[in-house]
Design an enzyme around this catalytic site. Structure first.
Site, short mmCIF file in Angstrom:
data_model
loop_
_atom_site.label_atom_id
_atom_site.label_comp_id
_atom_site.label_asym_id
_atom_site.label_seq_id
_atom_site.Cartn_x
_atom_site.Cartn_y
_atom_site.Cartn_z
N ARG A 80 6.67 48.61 -24.52
CA ARG A 80 6.90 47.24 -24.04
C ARG A 80 5.90 46.88 -22.94
O ARG A 80 4.99 46.08 -23.13
CB ARG A 80 8.36 47.11 -23.55
CG ARG A 80 8.83 45.67 -23.36
CD ARG A 80 8.40 45.05 -22.05
NE ARG A 80 8.81 45.83 -20.89
CZ ARG A 80 8.36 45.60 -19.66
NH1 ARG A 80 7.51 44.61 -19.43
NH2 ARG A 80 8.73 46.37 -18.64
N ASP A 81 6.00 47.51 -21.78
CA ASP A 81 5.13 47.14 -20.66
C ASP A 81 3.68 47.44 -20.98
O ASP A 81 2.77 46.68 -20.64
CB ASP A 81 5.58 47.92 -19.41
CG ASP A 81 5.12 47.28 -18.12
OD1 ASP A 81 4.03 46.69 -18.09
OD2 ASP A 81 5.85 47.37 -17.11
N HIS A 111 10.37 51.68 -10.93
CA HIS A 111 9.36 51.33 -11.94
C HIS A 111 8.08 51.02 -11.17
O HIS A 111 7.90 49.93 -10.65
CB HIS A 111 9.91 50.10 -12.70
CG HIS A 111 8.99 49.45 -13.69
ND1 HIS A 111 9.19 49.54 -15.06
CD2 HIS A 111 7.91 48.64 -13.53
CE1 HIS A 111 8.27 48.82 -15.68
NE2 HIS A 111 7.48 48.26 -14.78
N HIS A 140 4.15 50.59 -10.87
CA HIS A 140 2.78 50.47 -11.38
C HIS A 140 1.88 51.25 -10.41
O HIS A 140 2.25 51.47 -9.25
CB HIS A 140 2.40 49.00 -11.52
CG HIS A 140 3.09 48.33 -12.68
ND1 HIS A 140 2.47 48.07 -13.87
CD2 HIS A 140 4.37 47.91 -12.84
CE1 HIS A 140 3.32 47.52 -14.72
NE2 HIS A 140 4.50 47.40 -14.12
N CYS A 173 1.56 43.13 -16.26
CA CYS A 173 2.34 41.95 -16.57
C CYS A 173 1.38 40.77 -16.69
O CYS A 173 0.58 40.53 -15.79
CB CYS A 173 3.38 41.69 -15.47
SG CYS A 173 4.31 40.19 -15.75
#
Ligand code: HMG
Ligand code: MG
Length: 289
Positions: free
Chosen positions: A18-19, A210, A212, A243
């Protein structure tokens, strides 16, 4: 191998499908995505974030969410998580057989507007019927908070804002609240500060991180959180991620790197890094679409 009784063990959440793929420089075929997830499923990962049911005009690379969810082989013991921004997303997710969904809001108003086209308060209103349906159907729900530490538009985020929002998401019915460093800006001091504000309101066993990894700080931040009792950490195979609505958002911390780090620290995680490496190698070798 980790056992449920082992309080030192971590749960690694793989978000690359997903990401990692929502913002990648090239598209992948639906078949390549399905093969990617199916290989990851054989690695021992307990949770795989498979796709997102968002507006395909906003994120074209996730337009095949239904086909991906219907095409993967679900392995017992693996949770396949999907993002849902609104009731429409939830309906699509349920129709695809999803049993675990993630809503996502933000601690930053400007980012909320850019990402989901509404204010933070409006996002919570959108989530209310989602939590009601999820409860009625027995779905498992994660609540994400983007920009939980810092934001490209607002700068540093007040830890109390993140803590209040985390408590609200827990109150609304989240099984887990995930604090996201969307642009990988958090320092260890900031991570400690946000956790200090949040932990009195949300217990460690309901929190996930989460991170990054833009500035190579994700591992250090995870160590800080581990020492505070957090045991659920998101990662992305190959360090993919970002994102589309957050300038400067680089990839998530690479799964392979966190596994090696936990191995060095003797922390049980139950994931076979060689299978993860094979999954990402196969994906990247697949024909572009
Ligand atoms: P909106 O424009 O306010 O929604 O979008 P709307 O209700 O006005 O609908 C507009 C159009 O979108 C309509 O279609 C709807 O049918 C369609 P049209 O009439 O124009 O043809 N639509 C949908 N279609 C399919 N599925 C849906 C859906 N909803 C509306 N669920 C919305 C609001 C949130 C939907 C939109 O802004 C959106 O999809 N944004 C994408 C957000 C996104 O995916 N961001 C990236 C993921 S979050 C992230 O990466 C952060 C995270 O990793 C943590 C971190 O690192 O911070 C999780
Ligand atoms: Mg992210």
């Amino acid at each position: 191998m980790a056992t449920p009784a082992d309080t030192t063990a971590v749960r690694i959440v793989e978000v690359a499908p997903r990401d990692g793929l929502q913002n990648y420089a090239r598209g992948f075929s639906t078949e390549a995505k399905i093969a990617f997830i199916d290989t990851l499923s054989a690695s021992g990962l307990p949770v795989i974030e498979a796709t997102s049911f968002v507006n395909p005009k906003a994120v074209p690379l996730m337009a095949d969410a239904v086909e991906v969810m219907q095409g993967i082989e679900r392995v017992d013991g693996v949770r396949y998580l999907v993002l849902v921004p609104n009731q429409q997303g939830l309906d699509r997710a349920i129709a695809s057989g999803a049993d675990s969904v993630a809503v996502f809001t933000s601690a930053s108003e400007p980012f909320s507007q850019r990402n989901i086209n509404c204010s933070i308060a409006e996002s919570l209103e959108r989530f209310t019927p989602i939590f009601t349906s999820a409860r009625a159907r027995g779905l498992w729900v994660r609540g994400y908070i983007s920009m939980a530490f810092g934001c490209p538009f607002e700068g540093d985020i007040d830890p109390n804002s993140t803590a209040t929002l985390a408590a609200k998401l827990l109150d609304m019915g989240s099984d887990e609240v995930c604090l996201a460093d969307t642009i990988g800006k958090a320092t260890t001091e900031q991570t400690a500060g946000v956790l200090e504000a949040t932990l009195p309101q949300v217990p460690a066993e309901r929190l996930a991180l989460h991170m990054h990894d833009t500035f190579d700080r994700a591992v250090d931040n995870i160590d800080v959180a581990y020492d505070q009792g957090i045991r659920v950490f998101d990662v992305s195979a190959g360090g993919l991620g970002g994102c589309p609505f957050a300038p400067g958002a680089a990839g998530n911390l690479a799964t392979e790197r966190l596994i090696e780090h936990f191995d060095r620290r003797g922390i049980p995680h139950g994931v076979d890094g060689s299978v993860v490496r094979q999954a990402i190698a196969n994906l990247l070798a697949s024909a572009p679409v």
